[in-house]
Design a protein around this motif. Sequence first.
Motif, PDB file in Angstrom:
ATOM      1  N   SER A   7     -49.103  16.895  -5.834  1.00 44.05           N
ATOM      2  CA  SER A   7     -49.377  18.297  -6.173  1.00 44.05           C
ATOM      3  C   SER A   7     -48.874  19.270  -5.111  1.00 44.05           C
ATOM      4  O   SER A   7     -48.800  20.473  -5.352  1.00 44.05           O
ATOM      5  CB  SER A   7     -50.884  18.504  -6.369  1.00 44.05           C
ATOM      6  N   LYS A   8     -48.496  18.755  -3.938  1.00 45.67           N
ATOM      7  CA  LYS A   8     -48.017  19.618  -2.859  1.00 45.67           C
ATOM      8  C   LYS A   8     -46.581  20.050  -3.124  1.00 45.67           C
ATOM      9  O   LYS A   8     -45.821  19.359  -3.787  1.00 45.67           O
ATOM     10  CB  LYS A   8     -48.102  18.882  -1.516  1.00 45.67           C
ATOM     11  N   PRO A   9     -46.183  21.228  -2.572  1.00 46.71           N
ATOM     12  CA  PRO A   9     -44.805  21.704  -2.780  1.00 46.71           C
ATOM     13  C   PRO A   9     -43.797  20.851  -2.014  1.00 46.71           C
ATOM     14  O   PRO A   9     -44.157  20.116  -1.092  1.00 46.71           O
ATOM     15  CB  PRO A   9     -44.852  23.137  -2.225  1.00 46.71           C
ATOM     16  N   ASN A  10     -42.535  20.981  -2.411  1.00 52.42           N
ATOM     17  CA  ASN A  10     -41.415  20.306  -1.746  1.00 52.42           C
ATOM     18  C   ASN A  10     -41.631  18.799  -1.641  1.00 52.42           C
ATOM     19  O   ASN A  10     -41.669  18.237  -0.552  1.00 52.42           O
ATOM     20  CB  ASN A  10     -41.195  20.909  -0.350  1.00 52.42           C
ATOM     21  N   PRO A  11     -41.769  18.108  -2.781  1.00 54.74           N
ATOM     22  CA  PRO A  11     -42.029  16.666  -2.741  1.00 54.74           C
ATOM     23  C   PRO A  11     -40.888  15.854  -2.124  1.00 54.74           C
ATOM     24  O   PRO A  11     -41.106  14.751  -1.636  1.00 54.74           O
ATOM     25  CB  PRO A  11     -42.215  16.304  -4.225  1.00 54.74           C
ATOM     26  N   HIS A  12     -39.660  16.410  -2.130  1.00 51.27           N
ATOM     27  CA  HIS A  12     -38.524  15.655  -1.585  1.00 51.27           C
ATOM     28  C   HIS A  12     -38.735  15.307  -0.110  1.00 51.27           C
ATOM     29  O   HIS A  12     -38.376  14.222   0.331  1.00 51.27           O
ATOM     30  CB  HIS A  12     -37.232  16.464  -1.748  1.00 51.27           C
ATOM     31  N   SER A  13     -39.334  16.238   0.638  1.00 51.01           N
ATOM     32  CA  SER A  13     -39.554  15.993   2.059  1.00 51.01           C
ATOM     33  C   SER A  13     -40.637  14.935   2.299  1.00 51.01           C
ATOM     34  O   SER A  13     -40.759  14.403   3.394  1.00 51.01           O
ATOM     35  CB  SER A  13     -39.958  17.294   2.764  1.00 51.01           C
ATOM     36  N   ARG A  14     -41.424  14.640   1.250  1.00 52.81           N
ATOM     37  CA  ARG A  14     -42.496  13.643   1.373  1.00 52.81           C
ATOM     38  C   ARG A  14     -42.151  12.361   0.613  1.00 52.81           C
ATOM     39  O   ARG A  14     -43.016  11.572   0.282  1.00 52.81           O
ATOM     40  CB  ARG A  14     -43.804  14.221   0.820  1.00 52.81           C
ATOM     41  N   ARG A  15     -40.881  12.174   0.352  1.00 57.02           N
ATOM     42  CA  ARG A  15     -40.451  11.101  -0.548  1.00 57.02           C
ATOM     43  C   ARG A  15     -40.884   9.718  -0.052  1.00 57.02           C
ATOM     44  O   ARG A  15     -41.325   8.880  -0.834  1.00 57.02           O
ATOM     45  CB  ARG A  15     -38.929  11.148  -0.696  1.00 57.02           C
TER      46      ARG A  15
END
Length: 445
Positions: A214-222
């Motif tokens: 649900s957090k923004p910018n999921p790519h950075s948390r891949r």
Amino acid sequence: MITRKKFLALSSLGAVSLLFPNFFFSKPLKIPKKTDVSAMLREAASLRKNWKYTEASQLYYDILKVAPGEVRAYDGLRRILLSSYDQQGVITLLQKAVDSNPENVDIKQRLYREYFNAALGNKKIAKTLGIEGRLLENVQQNYKSFLNGHSNVNNVNDQLKKISNYVQWNVDIDKPHTNIPLKKYRKAKYQENKNRFKKFSTEELNKKLDTLLSKPNPHSRRAHIRELYELTLKGHRKEKRSDIALELALNYNKTINNQDPLFIKYIRDLSRYQKKYEVLINLETQNHKIRNTFWSGLALFDAYFRKMENDNTPVHPEMTTLMTFLKEETLSPGKKFEYSTRQIKLDLSTGQLEAAKIKILEQSRNMYGISNTHSIDRINVLAATYYAKTGNDEGKKKIVKIVVNPKSYLEDPDSLAKSLALMNMNRDSSKIVHFQNLQKLIDKL
């Protein structure tokens, strides 16, 4: 001719152009009309990921004119510099950033981290910084001073403790593979990181995954997302909820990464286990469109074949198309073997038993003298299937006897039994488990 001296000069010039774009552009930088920093950062990141480093660098500097302390812009510039292994350029960039933003805690931390990396890895850069004594001790002192003024900043105490240990263990001096305290520390940290979710139940892992997604910018948390998907999926499988596990694997494939081999394997295993062959066909169709290789085509054919056998339906037209594709791609012995076994399986399933026998005889002759147990037993099982399809129960039972003692069947009047005996003459019989597995497969027929 470009001499070493000229090459180094040009390389330095390239780094300067990234750090100080005004040096190369005759027109001064203009602050864009749009001031949505997040949108600008997304655009710059997209340019960077498409290797348009000059345009991305320009946009990052535009962002810094709008928001001088924007750490994410410095992070983007850092990645551009490191794409050409310019760690010196990164340090210079962050030094100037700290000078311009002396109160920015995040930028200071990033500069000290680069000093730390240089102290451990790049001795040449460490020497150019003009710092007397051990650079690692200087980093330690910087963190101590930093902690005095920013005791509430996350992880600073932990970072200082780590650096102090590294100073004590002479990590910047001794070779890492002979440094016993460092090796123990790294092993302990690896285990700690590996087991950090061990105490959580599957439901708790599910909630953590939902929160993360649900957090923004999921790519950075891949990487973190992938880890939680895998752990949650494993939990559901362990607790016999394979349907939920399959749903998770499919969701990851659809929304995060449709080429991740681990999750492709999960979908294959779970869909086969649940006999959801339409799911398997959809996966393999997608995979074959992306890869278009012999092996992706083979996997798609096998998916159709499983569904055909399970549903007792005629050959799907796509299977014929795939066999034509596979035949054109059989350029190596391994591929020819895979193609041949699919031909035999198709003949056996469609009742073309004499054609299957001819192909089994041909393939077994091609394998005289080999020792590979896996390949030999695949032909043994196909031969047993042939005997079972023709109602020859004795022939089916004879297969294991041939494998155990092939010499006894070299003069067998049955041409297929004789050919199988010759094929099994050099079979590797060192592992009893191979006999056991073969017997189980034949018993199922």
